[in-house]
Structure formats: C-alpha cells, structure tokens
Design a protein around this motif. Sequence first.
Motif, PDB file in Angstrom:
ATOM      1  N   LYS A 137       0.713  -0.852  -0.111  1.00 38.14           N
ATOM      2  CA  LYS A 137       0.339   0.141   0.163  1.00 38.14           C
ATOM      3  C   LYS A 137       1.435   1.278  -0.097  1.00 38.14           C
ATOM      4  N   GLN A 138       0.760   2.301  -0.676  1.00 39.54           N
ATOM      5  CA  GLN A 138       0.412   3.695  -0.175  1.00 39.54           C
ATOM      6  C   GLN A 138       1.803   4.043   0.674  1.00 39.54           C
ATOM      7  N   GLY A 139       2.470   4.467   1.119  1.00 39.66           N
ATOM      8  CA  GLY A 139       3.044   4.878   2.329  1.00 39.66           C
ATOM      9  C   GLY A 139       2.692   5.772   3.643  1.00 39.66           C
ATOM     10  N   VAL A 140       1.611   5.447   4.499  1.00 41.38           N
ATOM     11  CA  VAL A 140       1.121   6.604   5.502  1.00 41.38           C
ATOM     12  C   VAL A 140       2.773   7.378   6.587  1.00 41.38           C
TER      13      VAL A 140
ATOM     14  N   LEU B  48      -1.722  -0.108  -7.026  1.00 42.18           N
ATOM     15  CA  LEU B  48      -2.102  -1.501  -6.335  1.00 42.18           C
ATOM     16  C   LEU B  48      -2.288  -2.053  -8.017  1.00 42.18           C
TER      17      LEU B  48
ATOM     18  N   ASN C  78       6.475   3.227   2.956  1.00 37.95           N
ATOM     19  CA  ASN C  78       7.531   4.052   4.454  1.00 37.95           C
ATOM     20  C   ASN C  78       7.634   2.939   5.077  1.00 37.95           C
TER      21      ASN C  78
ATOM     22  N   THR D  84       3.582  -0.490   5.169  1.00 37.39           N
ATOM     23  CA  THR D  84       3.033   0.080   3.691  1.00 37.39           C
ATOM     24  C   THR D  84       4.718   0.024   3.530  1.00 37.39           C
TER      25      THR D  84
END
Lengths: 443, 134
Positions: free
Chosen positions: B3-6, B75, B123, B121
């Motif tokens: 998933k994208q970094g948060v 994704l 990051n 994720t």
Amino acid sequence: MTTQMAPESMYRSTEGLGVWPHRGKVAAVGIGHSPTARRWDGRAETSVGAQSIMACRQAIADAGVDPGQVDGIVLVPVTTTGAHWDADTPVPMDVVNAFNPTDNPLDGIGQLSAEWLLKNMPELTNVKFTMYAPGCMSAAITVAAQAVGDGLASTCLVLKGWHNLEGRYNHGGISAASEVPGSFALSPGRTLWGAPGCYGTALQFAQYCTKYGKHHDMMAPFMENSRRNGLLFPEGYWAQHRPEQLPPEDYLSSRWIAKPANLFDNDIPIMASAAYLFTTAEKAQDMAQKPVYILGHASSRGTPRSITPTLEEVEAETDSTGRKIYEAAGITPDDLSFENMYDGFAQFHQFHIEGLRYRGMQRGDALDFYQTDISIEGPNPILPSGGNIGSGRSRFWMHTDCIQQIQGRAGARAVTGVKPEIAVSGGPMPLGGNFTVWSATPN
Amino acid sequence: MVKQGVVPDDFNKPFFDAANEGRLVVQSCNDRLYFPPRPASEICGEGESVVWKEMSGRGTIYNYCVVYDCPVASLKEDLPFNLAVIMLDEDPGILMYSHLPGTAPDEVPVGAAVRVIFEETANGQKVPEWVLVE
C-alpha cells in the motif's frame, strides 16, 4: 450582490415537520437544456458557462416570460463531475475573455458563480435574490421551491451545470502519490485500500444480495429499461451521441469495476446544463406551459457511523426519507403515478424505491419487481426518465421527466399505463439527498 | 500488495503508532467507539473524555467486493483483489477495510471470523489488515 450558500433551515431533513406549508403554492413551468457532450472540447461556446446561459434562456422562453420578470436565481456553483482543472494547465484566456469575466478566470469553465451568470445574461435586469445550493439539481430545486414559497423570489431560475474535462478523475493526484496522509488512508470513500467510486454502493448491493438471496443478473431488466427510456429522452447523452440499446447480454458481459458492480452500473460522466423556471402558483397561471405544482420536499442528512454506509444504515435512512417525503407532500405511496429516484450508480435505485414503498414494495422486493413489466407503457413504471443510467451523469433527468410527464410533454417517453398526476424525484445518495414531489394539481 | 506509504496526522497518530507496536486501538468516549479517527473535539464535548481503547483484534467479514478497476496507481498490478469490510467483535458498527491477504479473489466467506495482522506500507508505517481465522 453577495450570494450565500442556502442555510440548512431551508431543508426539511427531520421527520415530524408535517405538511410543507407551501404545498401546491410553488410551480415549475419552464424547462431548458443544453446539448450534452462527453467532455469539453475547449471552445467558448461549449463551456459550462455558455451551456448554462443557453439552458437558462431556454427555460425563460419555454415559460413564456420576459427575462426582466426573473427576480431570483438558485444555482449550484460547483460544476465538476469529478474532474478538476489541473493547476499546471494554463487557463484558456480566449475562452475567459469571450465572456464578461469575474475575478476567478475559471468561472464559466470549471465553476459557475451567480456573479458570472448575471454579468453574461444582461437581460436579467430584475434579479434581487441569488442563492447557492450544494451538489446537484435536487438541492437547487429544494432551495428554489422554499425560496419561492417563502416569498424571497417569485419568478426564479433553478440552474445546474456540469463540466467534464479529459482524463480519468481520481486516478491522478493523491491516488498516484507514494505517500498519503493518515486521514486519507482511513477516510470513508477513497482510501489506501484502493476503493473505486462505486465501491460503497457495490458493497451495500453485495450485502443486499446476501441478505435477500438476490444476484447481480437480476439488474438486467432495470438496466435495459433505463437505457430504453434514456434513448427516448432527446435531451440525453445516449440519445444524442450513442443511440444503442442495452440488452441483457451486453450488460451482463460488461467488465467488472468492483464486482458486483460492472461498467454499466456506473453512470457515464458528461457535460450538460439544465434550468427550470419556478414561480408562484398564482403567477404560473399566466405562463406558457402547464404548471407542475410542488407538493413538498424532503432531505436526508444521514451519515455513516464508520468508514462506509452499511446496508442497514441505508435501509434505515431511506425508510426515514420515504416517510418525510410523504409527510411533506401529504400523500401516501398509493398516490404516486410513477417514481424518478436516483440511479447513478444503478445499485442505488432499489434502496430508494423500497424506502418509498413504491407499489407496495417491501425490503428485498425491488429486484423481483424489476422482472415484471416496469416499462413506461405498464402500470408500474420504474424510472421513466431513464435516469443517469439512461442519459448520463447529470442528476437532473429525473426532475425534467417528472415535469414533462405531468405537463404532457414527455413525447415518446410518456407514461401510458398510468395517468401522470403525482411523481417523486430526487437523490443522489441514500445517505444525503433532496427529494421533491410534483403534481398536476395544487391539491 | 504494498500500500501507499502513510504519514500520520496529529489526530490519528496514536492509531498508527499503536499499529507499529502491533496493537489495534480506536477512539472511545463514554463507552461508545469511534472509527475512523477524528479530532477529539469532533467526537464528544470538548474532547477531554476521548480515550484510545485497545481492541481484541478479532472481527467478522461484513461483506466484500472484488476490485477490478482501482484508482490507486501502486495497487493496479495486483488487480483483481478483494476489498472486504470487517466488523469488530467489540462493536459490529465499527468497520475497517481489508484486502484479506491469503484469500483468493472472490472466494471470501462472508460472515467468517478474522483476526488482525499489521502490514507494512511503502514507507514502513504499519496498518491493520485482516486474515481468516484458521
């Protein structure tokens, strides 16, 4: 003149308010529509501003009033279908300067202010009331009906314009970023988990199918009927650009977006503007078209408790909305000649009409109902406008259709299995929408 | 699936910090649970009664869709994938998303029990995910 967003007090969003005090005292008379387009082609004459002027002028002419008689305007300033002007793209000044601009160069291109409209419709010399409504025509109708009823305006334009730009919206920006804020990651709707726009509705539909033992294929007759009705709507996108029926085999073989929602369960984003002319029941008698009286309006302000509305929340809220609609209008489900509830996503529609108890429907009945005669020729017409599915994403076809049907001006789309006397339209969301009851008579 | 970094915001940082520690917490005020996180002042009163409460990490699959067309660029190579909604055992009105790692697309047992795991994720920030209870 400063234009304010309509206050929440103009909406009827709770049960127990009784019959609308202005029941039958406000009427829709004139209708105006621009042509439709899939996307903006960059020309001044096809901009959302130009299309909105065209729609307003048509509505005024259709009602047979002098533009100088118009004393109010209710419009939606947001015109996006989801696409926003790219900050790195220069604003086309030739388009801006083709009109009388405001301080915002995107006015008339990517938004619409009352100031811009008045600057570019000099024939509107007597406008003393302007107000904004959020979102879509359903809200603008509610606000305009209330404004005319309250005496804030007596001859009022109601306007909604849409722009649609190139590209797939929601696919750039934060969706393409390598990192996102925590609030985005967990927010309802678009999230870290990659939900497409129709996901929430598809999830509710999946739960609906689980709960009531239904399946996606049962939507096919509704989809076929909607497209058929849409192709009989000369103002609509599919009728103007892609006159193709949607037989079950085409619908059912379409690609999935978020199974159980496929491509056709999503409405197609388009550009179009529509305007109506509302007035008092008294003044309507002297206008060129048959008045269509507003018996009441009701609004939903439901919010989900957690990340997405569940089927159970949707059912509770649409039940409440149905009760508010009937209470405001002073009618019962048996009084409805037909319905034009929202459908853009297609899988919204059964929630709305079950909430209305349309034709005695109970929860879980709608998809079986779709297997019966739901055509405009039958006794139980479903969405005679064809809605967004039948004519593209405008969220105003259902209102135009109610007015035209009751005025006897729906042409080939006219309902013939019922006498068009009382109808309901509105949307968009089951949690969050505005709904209007229209009538051939004030009583 | 990565998933994208948060990057946590101030008001939801306790949720993400707990995830990094392998704990699932949600906000609570007067014994009512709240999710997704929001500024405490938006939950009840001035927010002084809002606390972060640890959950058991057990839940049930409410329902799901199979995503074939996804707006999130990172994704897309994983399409199609499940996107389920999980109801927490402590309160089925509190919902969380899940890709249901380990469950094949469209082979999701609605109503089945799940347990939380914590997934990194892009990051390194961890987020809750859910897997079927064996």
